[in-house]
Design a protein around this motif. Structure first.
Motif, PDB file in Angstrom:
ATOM      1  N   LEU A 160       0.908  -0.977  -0.275  1.00 45.57           N
ATOM      2  CA  LEU A 160       0.009   0.175   0.323  1.00 45.57           C
ATOM      3  C   LEU A 160       0.903   1.195  -0.211  1.00 45.57           C
ATOM      4  O   LEU A 160       0.583   2.394  -0.650  1.00 45.57           O
ATOM      5  N   VAL A 161       1.967   1.235   0.961  1.00 46.23           N
ATOM      6  CA  VAL A 161       2.440   2.154   0.855  1.00 46.23           C
ATOM      7  C   VAL A 161       3.598   2.365  -0.162  1.00 46.23           C
ATOM      8  O   VAL A 161       3.597   3.301  -0.859  1.00 46.23           O
ATOM      9  N   ASP A 162       3.896   1.322  -1.078  1.00 42.79           N
ATOM     10  CA  ASP A 162       4.602   1.731  -2.089  1.00 42.79           C
ATOM     11  C   ASP A 162       3.299   2.643  -3.756  1.00 42.79           C
ATOM     12  O   ASP A 162       3.711   2.372  -4.069  1.00 42.79           O
ATOM     13  N   LEU A 163       2.392   1.531  -3.188  1.00 42.85           N
ATOM     14  CA  LEU A 163       1.336   2.753  -4.232  1.00 42.85           C
ATOM     15  C   LEU A 163       1.277   3.703  -3.954  1.00 42.85           C
ATOM     16  O   LEU A 163       0.992   4.656  -5.183  1.00 42.85           O
ATOM     17  N   VAL A 164       1.159   3.935  -2.996  1.00 46.32           N
ATOM     18  CA  VAL A 164       1.319   5.667  -2.437  1.00 46.32           C
ATOM     19  C   VAL A 164       2.206   6.714  -3.531  1.00 46.32           C
ATOM     20  O   VAL A 164       1.810   7.353  -3.318  1.00 46.32           O
ATOM     21  N   ALA A 165       3.908   5.879  -3.469  1.00 41.22           N
ATOM     22  CA  ALA A 165       4.905   6.127  -4.079  1.00 41.22           C
ATOM     23  C   ALA A 165       5.107   6.011  -5.172  1.00 41.22           C
ATOM     24  O   ALA A 165       5.184   6.719  -5.989  1.00 41.22           O
ATOM     25  N   ARG A 166       3.667   5.479  -5.639  1.00 39.98           N
ATOM     26  CA  ARG A 166       4.142   4.733  -7.071  1.00 39.98           C
ATOM     27  C   ARG A 166       3.135   5.714  -7.729  1.00 39.98           C
ATOM     28  O   ARG A 166       3.287   6.621  -9.089  1.00 39.98           O
ATOM     29  N   VAL A 167       2.017   6.486  -7.672  1.00 39.30           N
ATOM     30  CA  VAL A 167       1.394   7.397  -8.062  1.00 39.30           C
ATOM     31  C   VAL A 167       2.123   9.075  -8.422  1.00 39.30           C
ATOM     32  O   VAL A 167       1.974   9.398  -9.875  1.00 39.30           O
ATOM     33  N   PRO A 168       2.801   9.572  -7.232  1.00 37.17           N
ATOM     34  CA  PRO A 168       3.527  10.678  -7.863  1.00 37.17           C
ATOM     35  C   PRO A 168       4.480  10.596  -8.774  1.00 37.17           C
ATOM     36  O   PRO A 168       4.870  11.253  -9.484  1.00 37.17           O
ATOM     37  N   LEU A 169       5.158   8.899  -7.959  1.00 39.16           N
ATOM     38  CA  LEU A 169       6.228   8.692  -9.206  1.00 39.16           C
ATOM     39  C   LEU A 169       5.667   8.501 -10.897  1.00 39.16           C
ATOM     40  O   LEU A 169       6.272   9.087 -11.995  1.00 39.16           O
ATOM     41  N   GLY A 170       4.315   7.784 -11.194  1.00 36.65           N
ATOM     42  CA  GLY A 170       3.266   7.299 -12.238  1.00 36.65           C
ATOM     43  C   GLY A 170       3.322   8.979 -12.762  1.00 36.65           C
ATOM     44  O   GLY A 170       4.290   9.867 -14.190  1.00 36.65           O
ATOM     45  N   LEU A 171       2.939  10.005 -12.039  1.00 38.82           N
ATOM     46  CA  LEU A 171       2.623  11.569 -12.213  1.00 38.82           C
ATOM     47  C   LEU A 171       4.120  12.196 -12.568  1.00 38.82           C
ATOM     48  O   LEU A 171       4.515  12.273 -14.020  1.00 38.82           O
TER      49      LEU A 171
END
Lengths: 150, 727, 268
Positions: free
Chosen positions: B680-691
């Motif tokens: 979940l934490v990684d998911l949170v991190a992936r959103v800004p990463l994708g943006l």
């Protein structure tokens, strides 16, 4: 209320200043040679100076003139420092290309490569070159012999 | 000394060791090889103060005969308010003001224990001068010993259950640090961890018990105190509540509190389910073991149960369970002790066993039982400290070897150690007239009195009429079936009370007698294996196996004398029992009513002596003067020997039942953590990463593009402004 | 004879002729790789044309004032703008620099027309005389032989041109608007107006204004500069010093890094 309609001359001066500013901006954005970029920046400064003097004329005030003098001063400073930077940049890359520094781009982005340029149709003019300080000039013995007079 | 105000001395007893600990920590490097100075001086001063307190307290108590109901004697000094919450700030049906006064108390029990703690602490500190000589961690050791004495003094002097809890934890922390003193040794670190974790189980019990006490009694103070609005708040062990026979909760809540106290005591005092940490605690330096076993750590549980005697007496079932746990522990530990080959481990199991005796005695719920437990605590402190220091002396001379099979006949090399060790062994085995004989006799008498109440009551023909009647009434109250039925049917009873029958105590008495024989056997087995027979020295000792230095042998001699005479002296004068009877906790009507005159029980003495003699004879048959390949009795145990040698597989059972499931749960938790939570934490991190992945293409490394972007942005702003200006 | 003829020629024609003659004269006088007779006749012709141009300018001298201010402005503005454009689009940076010099000349002319006498001169002296020469030095130090590829392509030329054009459009709109509606931009603030009302001196633009076209223009500018703006002048002086020190510092620090490059270039 003290409203003075700008004299046509003032309007024209503002217009010329605007044109120069826009030209300089286009050059600054488009040209890749660092020195030409600088020239264009100076052109923008000239446009500003013109506008300032025009306004000074309109208001009957010294402010614009004084400000232009400071613009000159700052431009001199800028030129001194910036040219040193340009020389340093050239010493590192051997080019005056602003795109020579695109290694500063984000990782994993592809490098922007100039498309294939057609061969120049005309022989480009040769300009005198200065030998960099501290380096012995390359002397061409034959060329020396061929010179008739010094 | 003006004893009407002993507060200064009372404060000094814990304060000086604390100052010594701080000083040693602060000046450790400066003191260098003399880092023992603050600890010895500080604990010595505390000992002097404690003795003065004890003598003053004794003068205060004298004049009250053993036959008369004891007058409670206590002195409480409140130092400052630690925490306070107004009733206005609390929610609930009946909010009560909550306050924790930091208060120290002095009563016979505390005075006795303070003398034992500081006295044994002082001897241990002196002994350590020689034992710890040259250890790089010397300052740390002495600082920890001082801190240990401080914590333990505060624990027995605190007059508030929350403070007791605080120093209960402090004692645990000190023991953790001392057991893990040689932390670079894996076994020591493991043992320290084990001791700490096992103790946590007990600490949990004490914490919950404290909550329950607050909810039940509305205060945590021992003593009566005056609230802010001038009303008297009766303390849990205060005079007001003690005078009232029905002031203590029985039934489910009372039993729960008592059982939680028992759990806490089992943890600290190494009783049966939670005893596994104590044998491993041998990994610490021997003086530290001596301190833990004799004076400080393990007595905390005894102290807690003795202190809360009125609460326990209100719950006969829980009280009986204390006895059952104690006697069972005593037997089991003695059985395991018979086959151990590690000298210190034998002594460790003997400590568990003796503590079991004390619990068995406490569980009788009679004044005799309580005083006998404290009596045994005192004598045990002497001879167990002596035995541990003797074992340490042997270990010191043998170059760190402690396996009894590898040395023998050491009496020729170390005569002082051998003689003093023998004195300690005789005391432990319960041979008259050594100290252990008398205290063990008292304990057996306490158990016997509950098992054969009528016979026992008849035993004292010379009683004053009222005392006799009261004693008989108490015994009959719990022994008659109808009364037992009435109690268990009443609202103040719990189903556990059904345990409280004479048959139970008869069984416990026989178990204790068997334990006495076993104690004598393993003790003398150790003595014979170590000190008799042909002289053998392991190669680790080299050619300089020698008697220990005076700093080690002098404490041994002092303790040997104490082990020899203290029992006789304290018993013959009845001074300790009389003295302790004035402890407020023991003046509760239910306890005081069970007072019996001090009588030397010849029948029990003979039984005890016979048991001890049997044990010694069997040990002598197997080990006296012989090599370890003699006809050892433990060889005839067959599969039982393996069972005992493996310590009845307690560790293995715990590993299988508790450690393994916990590890499995931990693995699952780790999996959930790594894949679910981290996912979940990684998911949170992936959103800004994708943006960022979209926007990062703008960072092309070509500055002019940045400038272009800036210009376009500026133009848009200007356009917006112009568009507005144009209307 | 000639003198009587002159008045009939309009000043504009005269000026144009003089200028053309000057140019032709200079062209002819410059060395053009010829020899012999052609060389000599060209020199003579050039000399004559130069004399004629000189005469035309002398004749023009008294009537130059009648040439409209607007005409002069138009010429110098054209020079400035055309040269500026040439600066931007020149392939060779050297040409760009020279075109820039030309643009400077035009700007300086516009400044003169607008009344900035001192600034017009200063621009030429400072820019053309100092800064531009520095640029050329750097170009000569750094310019590779021939036309570099990066001089032959531009960075996002379309976007840049459009951005520039849009900017120019916005600026022209704004300027046109303020010419049409001076009240929207050119009103003197009330506080300043009140202040100026007490000012005894009055310039051509009303009370409180100064006469920028006065004869002692430069003296007045100097007075203004070293009077009201003295602190700024001092700060500018410090800025120049800092720039000087900074440039030297950067050069000396970069020297170590340059050694490798230099040795590589020295040994082709």
């Amino acid at each position: 209320m003290n409203v003075v309609t700008p004299a046509p001359l003032v309007v024209d001066g503002l217009l010329v200043g605007a044109i120069l500013f826009a030209l300089g901006l286009v050059g600054l954005l488009a040209r890749r040679n660092l020195i030409v970029m600088f020239l264009c920046a100076e052109l923008m400064l000239q446009g500003i100076s013109l506008s300032l003097v025009a306004w000074s004329r309109h208001h009957g005030d010294w402010g614009g003139h004084v400000l232009v003098i400071f613009v000159l001063t700052v431009a001199a400073c800028e030129a001194a420092v910036a040219l040193v930077f340009v020389l340093q940049a050239f010493a590192r890359t051997g080019r005056l290309d602003s795109a020579a520094w695109q290694s500063l781009r984000e990782a994993n982005l592809p490098r922007i490569v100039d498309r294939e340029l057609p061969a120049t149709d005309a022989v480009p003019p040769r300009f005198p070159r200065l030998t960099p300080a501290g380096v012995a000039p390359a002397t061409d013995e034959d060329a020396l012999l061929e010179r008739e007079q010094v | 000394m003006n004893f009407s105000d002993p507060s200064t001395l009372l404060v000094l007893v814990p304060l000086v060791p604390l100052a010594a600990a701080v000083l040693t920590v602060a000046l450790g490097r400066v003191l260098g090889r003399r880092s023992w100075l603050p600890a010895v001086a500080g604990i010595g001063a505390a000992f002097v103060c404690a003795v003065m307190l004890l003598s003053g307290m004794a003068r205060e108590v004298t004049g009250v005969g053993h036959d008369q109901p004891a007058r409670p004697v206590e002195f409480v000094t409140t130092l400052w308010e630690w925490a306070g919450v107004d009733a206005a700030g609390m929610s609930g049906a009946a909010p009560q003001a909550f306050s924790i006064p930091v208060s120290l108390r002095l009563d016979p029990l505390t005075a006795t224990l303070l003398v034992i703690i500081t006295g044994v602490g002082l001897l241990v500190a002196i002994y350590s001068i020689g034992y710890m000589h040259g250890d790089p961690g010397e300052p740390r050791f002495f600082a920890l010993v001082s801190a240990f004495v401080f914590s333990m003094s505060m624990l027995v002097a605190a007059s508030n259950f929350l403070l007791v809890y605080v120093f209960w934890e402090a004692v645990g922390a000190c023991s953790y640090l001392l057991i893990g003193f040689w932390f670079s040794k894996s076994a020591a670190a493991q043992a320290a961890k084990k001791a700490f974790l096992v103790n946590r189980v007990g600490d949990f019990g004490l914490a919950v018990a404290t909550f329950l006490l607050w909810m039940t009694y509305g205060t945590l103070n021992f003593h009566d105190s005056v609230a802010a609005d001038g009303t008297l708040v009766p303390g849990i062990l205060g005079a007001t509540r003690l005078a009232d026979a029905s002031a203590y909760a029985g039934g489910a809540v009372g039993t729960a509190i008592c059982l939680l106290f028992l759990l806490a005591a089992c943890g600290k005092s190494a009783q049966l389910p939670l005893h596994v940490w104590l044998p491993d605690a041998m990994e610490g330096p021997t003086p530290a073991s001596s301190l833990i076993h004799a004076a400080t750590m393990v007595t905390a549980g005894i102290y807690l149960v003795a202190r809360t005697a009125p609460l326990f007496v209100a719950c006969p079932g829980a009280l009986t369970l204390v006895s059952i746990v104690g006697a069972t522990t005593a037997l089991v530990a003695a059985l395991i002790g018979t086959v151990q080959n590690d000298l210190k481990r034998v002594l460790a199991y003997s400590t568990i066993s003796q503590l079991g005796y004390m619990f068995a005695s406490l569980g009788t719920g009679t004044l005799l039982g309580f005083t006998a437990a404290i009596f045994h605590l005192v004598t045990h402190a002497f001879f167990k400290a002596l035995l541990f220091m003797g074992a340490g002396s042997v270990m010191h001379a043998m170059g760190g070897v402690i396996d009894m099979r590898r040395f023998g006949g050491l009496r020729r090399i170390m005569p002082v150690t051998a003689a003093t060790f023998l004195a300690g062994a005789l005391a432990l085995a319960g041979v008259a007239p050594f100290a252990g004989f008398f205290s063990k006799d008292e304990i057996l008498a306490a158990l016997h009195s509950r098992g054969w109440a009528d016979a026992h009551a008849d035993h004292h023909e010379g009683l004053p009429a009222d005392g006799h009647a009261a004693a008989a009434a108490v015994f009959r109250l719990v022994s008659s079936p109808t009364d037992a039925a009435r109690i268990s049917a009443g609202p103040r009873a719990s189903t556990l009370d059904a345990l409280d029958t004479p048959a139970t105590f008869r069984l416990l008495f026989w178990m204790s007698l068997v334990t006495a024989a076993l104690t004598a056997f393993y003790t003398f087995r150790a003595v014979f294996m170590t000190f008799t027979g042909p002289t053998r020295v392991p190669e680790e000792a080299g050619h300089h196996a020698h008697e220990s230095p005076p700093s080690m042998t002098v404490p041994l001699a002092i303790l040997a004398v104490l082990s020899a005479v203290s029992g006789w002296w304290l018993f013959s004068t009845h001074s300790l029992a009389t003295f302790l009877a004035a402890t407020p906790s023991f003046t509760a009507p239910a306890v005081a009513a069970s007072a019996t005159p001090a009588v030397f029980h010849w029948d029990l003495a003979i039984q005890g002596t016979l048991a001890a003699a049997l044990g010694i004879v069997v040990a002598a048959l197997g080990h006296l003067g012989r090599r370890s390949d003699g006809p050892q009795p433990e060889r005839f145990l067959g599969p039982l020997a393996t069972l005992f040698a493996n310590r009845m597989y307690f560790d293995q059972v715990y590993a299988a039942l508790i450690v393994k499931p916990l590890q499995v749960i931990a693995l699952i938790a780790a999996f959930v953590d790594r894949h679910l939570v981290d996912g979940l934490v990684d998911l949170v991190a992936r959103v800004p990463l994708g943006l960022g992945g979209v926007v990062r293409h703008l960072q092309s490394g070509i500055v002019q593009r940045y400038a272009l972007a800036g210009v376009i942005g500026a133009l848009l702003i200007v356009l917006a402004v112009v568009a507005r200006a144009m209307g | 004879m000639i003198a009587s003829l002159l008045p009939s020629i309009s000043p504009g024609t005269l000026l144009a002729g003089g200028v053309t003659a000057t140019a032709a004269s200079l062209w002819m006088l410059l060395p053009r790789g010829r020899s012999g007779r052609a060389e000599r006749s060209s020199r003579w012709l050039g000399g004559l044309l130069g004399l004629a141009a000189l005469a035309a300018f002398i004749a023009l001298g008294r009537r130059l004032g009648s040439v409209g201010e607007d005409t002069i402005f138009l010429v110098v503005a054209l020079v400035a703008v055309v040269s500026g454009a040439a600066t931007v689009v020149s392939r060779s940076p050297v040409y760009a620099a020279i075109w820039f010099a030309m643009a400077l000349a035009g700007v300086s002319g516009v400044l003169l027309v607008l009344g900035g006498q001192f600034l017009g001169v200063a621009t030429i002296v400072v820019y053309a005389g100092a800064i531009l020469v520095m640029f050329l030095f750097v170009l000569m130090l750094a310019q590779p032989a021939g036309l570099a590829p990066y001089d032959r392509v531009s960075n996002e030329p379309l976007l840049a041109a459009v951005a520039g054009a849009v900017l120019l459009g916005i600026l022209s709109l704004s300027i046109g608007r303020l010419a049409a509606d001076p009240a929207s931009c050119c009103a003197v603030p009330a506080t300043k107006a009140a202040l100026l009302a007490t000012d005894p001196g009055a310039g051509p633009n009303g009370p409180g204004t100064v006469d920028l076209l006065a004869a002692d223009h430069v003296a007045r500018l100097g007075g203004e500069l070293f009077g009201r703006h003295l602190l700024a002048v001092e700060v500018a002086g410090v800025l120049l010093l800092v720039a000087l020190v900074g440039s030297i510092a950067i050069v000396s620090r970069g020297a170590a890094d340059d050694e490798a490059t230099d040795s590589r270039r020295a040994t082709p």
